[in-house]
Design a protein around this motif. Structure first.
Motif, PDB file in Angstrom:
ATOM      1  N   ILE A  57      46.771  10.106  50.902  1.00  0.00           N
ATOM      2  CA  ILE A  57      46.614  10.914  49.693  1.00  0.00           C
ATOM      3  C   ILE A  57      47.042  10.060  48.512  1.00  0.00           C
ATOM      4  O   ILE A  57      48.136   9.491  48.501  1.00  0.00           O
ATOM      5  CB  ILE A  57      47.451  12.199  49.782  1.00  0.00           C
ATOM      6  CG1 ILE A  57      46.850  13.114  50.854  1.00  0.00           C
ATOM      7  CG2 ILE A  57      47.490  12.915  48.432  1.00  0.00           C
ATOM      8  CD1 ILE A  57      47.583  14.419  51.047  1.00  0.00           C
TER       9      ILE A  57
ATOM     10  N   ASP B 181      51.175  12.164  54.242  1.00  0.00           N
ATOM     11  CA  ASP B 181      50.020  11.318  53.928  1.00  0.00           C
ATOM     12  C   ASP B 181      50.080  10.769  52.512  1.00  0.00           C
ATOM     13  O   ASP B 181      49.399   9.806  52.188  1.00  0.00           O
ATOM     14  CB  ASP B 181      48.717  12.092  54.146  1.00  0.00           C
ATOM     15  CG  ASP B 181      48.383  12.225  55.626  1.00  0.00           C
ATOM     16  OD1 ASP B 181      48.987  11.495  56.431  1.00  0.00           O
ATOM     17  OD2 ASP B 181      47.532  13.058  55.979  1.00  0.00           O
ATOM     18  N   TYR B 182      50.858  11.399  51.664  1.00  0.00           N
ATOM     19  CA  TYR B 182      51.049  10.863  50.316  1.00  0.00           C
ATOM     20  C   TYR B 182      52.062   9.729  50.335  1.00  0.00           C
ATOM     21  O   TYR B 182      51.925   8.745  49.597  1.00  0.00           O
ATOM     22  CB  TYR B 182      51.538  11.975  49.387  1.00  0.00           C
ATOM     23  CG  TYR B 182      51.738  11.568  47.949  1.00  0.00           C
ATOM     24  CD1 TYR B 182      50.699  11.022  47.199  1.00  0.00           C
ATOM     25  CD2 TYR B 182      52.972  11.739  47.334  1.00  0.00           C
ATOM     26  CE1 TYR B 182      50.888  10.659  45.871  1.00  0.00           C
ATOM     27  CE2 TYR B 182      53.167  11.378  46.004  1.00  0.00           C
ATOM     28  CZ  TYR B 182      52.121  10.835  45.284  1.00  0.00           C
ATOM     29  OH  TYR B 182      52.314  10.469  43.972  1.00  0.00           O
TER      30      TYR B 182
ATOM     31  N   ARG C 295      44.812   9.020  57.007  1.00  0.00           N
ATOM     32  CA  ARG C 295      44.537   9.508  55.659  1.00  0.00           C
ATOM     33  C   ARG C 295      45.608   9.045  54.694  1.00  0.00           C
ATOM     34  O   ARG C 295      46.783   9.012  55.031  1.00  0.00           O
ATOM     35  CB  ARG C 295      44.512  11.043  55.697  1.00  0.00           C
ATOM     36  CG  ARG C 295      44.166  11.695  54.389  1.00  0.00           C
ATOM     37  CD  ARG C 295      44.097  13.212  54.521  1.00  0.00           C
ATOM     38  NE  ARG C 295      45.401  13.804  54.750  1.00  0.00           N
ATOM     39  CZ  ARG C 295      45.721  15.063  54.425  1.00  0.00           C
ATOM     40  NH1 ARG C 295      44.812  15.860  53.898  1.00  0.00           N
ATOM     41  NH2 ARG C 295      46.923  15.519  54.654  1.00  0.00           N
TER      42      ARG C 295
ATOM     43  N   TYR D 162      42.255  12.023  48.260  1.00  0.00           N
ATOM     44  CA  TYR D 162      42.625  11.211  49.409  1.00  0.00           C
ATOM     45  C   TYR D 162      41.499  10.305  49.855  1.00  0.00           C
ATOM     46  O   TYR D 162      40.335  10.505  49.493  1.00  0.00           O
ATOM     47  CB  TYR D 162      43.059  12.100  50.579  1.00  0.00           C
ATOM     48  CG  TYR D 162      41.990  13.023  51.098  1.00  0.00           C
ATOM     49  CD1 TYR D 162      41.821  14.295  50.569  1.00  0.00           C
ATOM     50  CD2 TYR D 162      41.137  12.608  52.121  1.00  0.00           C
ATOM     51  CE1 TYR D 162      40.833  15.142  51.037  1.00  0.00           C
ATOM     52  CE2 TYR D 162      40.143  13.445  52.609  1.00  0.00           C
ATOM     53  CZ  TYR D 162      39.998  14.713  52.061  1.00  0.00           C
ATOM     54  OH  TYR D 162      39.011  15.551  52.518  1.00  0.00           O
TER      55      TYR D 162
END
Lengths: 241, 241
Positions: B87, B196-197, B85, B77
């Motif tokens: 990722i 966050d991805y 953030r 990340y």
DNA sequence: CGAGAGGTTGAGCAATCTCAACGGGGGTGG
DNA sequence: CCACCCCCGTTGAGATTGCTCAACCTCTCG
């Protein structure tokens, strides 16, 4: 044509082409090869030109060739079926494209400006790669840098605001063009391209640039020329540490 | 320990470690090396373990080492200063990480599950790379695939809706786990990691999964186990051609 | 001079985010 | 052993960023 040019003038461009197709970035590629390798490398290439707007290849087509850009700018993009587009990168002289280890191209490539490139048959290029470990190392380094850039772009697309995206974009272009703070930056690509690169709409790009202009963060000369009076200020807006 | 194990049991894991650290994906790495190369490769590695949540390295630290994941899952990340953030990927057994051609790591790496990995000093690994062109070719292929995956993710982050993102994500995981349509998929990572991805918030992830469940596109068993009754239907939602 | 492409600006809208409340499971300490 | 707490996930309501639709402007090219 057949005469023995100095090696540097033939690199990446095919032996029959004049040296004006090579710029400083090409030398970076060629620095890793010796004279004999350079000659074989050049001999393996043919050249091509594209007008702005012309497509080099489409995603999904058999990846029979790979290319080295020697002049101009190319955009890479992917499409959804309904036409939504994501531009994944803008390439400039010295960049490679089309090196797919799978069977087909994984993105489409289209000229942003008039373009010159060197063309290699895939099989020929792979053979060269085996014969020239330095070239392979160089490509691995390139792939690694591209990957880092891609991750930076994921951060932008996933987590940055429109203003941060534009600021980041302008700074990246400015650094790529290696201009000083006072020199303007040339965008070359359309608002539509910028929008599809930054995951925005053209309206948002336009509005955001106007706002940044009003705030004094940038100045615009026409639609394509951008002055950045204070890069550090823009860096703050971009959200970069 | 010092006894001469069959080569396959020592690969990627260091000679002193038992074979349970290697899975099918490791073999893919090792298939490109001959016996002697495998031995040298193994000898160059030490091993490490991490508990879930532990950090392997942070973005910006000197990139002195590189790693090969042999068991468990790691997330990569990047952060903005205010804590947002992104990722950029989830790695599984067989994946490499930390191979930076620059001086510092360009992302942080943290264990999602308990993890085992092989650790190489950067200089040592680079030397191995020079001695083993097959390994270098293999890495170039990996980098190329990762780049393609990164571009796919840019398309997702820049242009897909929340529902399309989740559908794409589930399909990718399902394909990676090579399960049939009727078998469930294990997510392993938290809602926060998924968010966050995919460039979303945890609330949107949760809501969207609930909606998909209500629509019958998926079924949930606990928070981590997902049944996909009809992948083709999910593929339609994902917006994939 | 008209047409068209590309860019800008405005108004309203919608997808997603923010803030907040609530619930369940697991670990811990009394 | 049980109560409590905390973390994680879910759900709801309202706020907000960026999108959609539309008008208008400018420049270029016939």
């Amino acid at each position: 044509m057949g005469q023995s040019d100095p090696v540097m003038t033939t690199v990446c461009c095919g032996a029959q082409v004049a040296c004006d197709q090579c710029d400083a970035r090409d030398l970076a590629v060629c620095a890793v090869l010796d004279e004999d390798e350079l000659r074989r490398f050049s001999a393996a290439a043919t050249t091509a030109r594209l007008e702005a707007g012309q497509t080099l290849f489409h995603e999904g087509e058999p990846a029979d060739e790979m290319f080295s850009l020697t002049e101009g700018m190319i955009k890479l993009y992917k499409l959804l079926q309904d036409g939504r587009r994501q531009i994944t990168g803008f390439l400039v002289a010295g960049d490679f494209l089309g090196l797919a280890f799978g069977r087909t191209y994984v993105y489409s490539a289209e000229a942003v400006t008039p373009v010159r490139l060197c063309r290699f048959r895939r099989a020929v290029f792979l053979r060269l790669l085996e014969e020239m470990p330095h070239l392979e190392r160089n490509l691995l380094g390139r792939a690694s840098s591209e990957l880092a850039a891609a991750q930076e772009q994921m951060l932008l697309l996933g987590r940055k605001t429109a203003r941060e995206r534009l600021a980041t974009f302008l700074l990246t272009i400015a650094e790529r063009q290696r201009r000083t703070d006072s020199e303007p930056v040339d965008l070359l690509m359309s608002r539509s391209d910028i929008a599809d690169y930054l995951g925005l709409t053209i309206e948002t790009v336009s509005r955001t640039l106007s706002t940044m202009r009003r705030l004094g963060a940038i100045a615009l000369d026409g639609t394509s020329r951008v002055y950045i009076p204070d890069r550090e200020a823009l860096r703050t807006i971009a959200g970069v540490g």
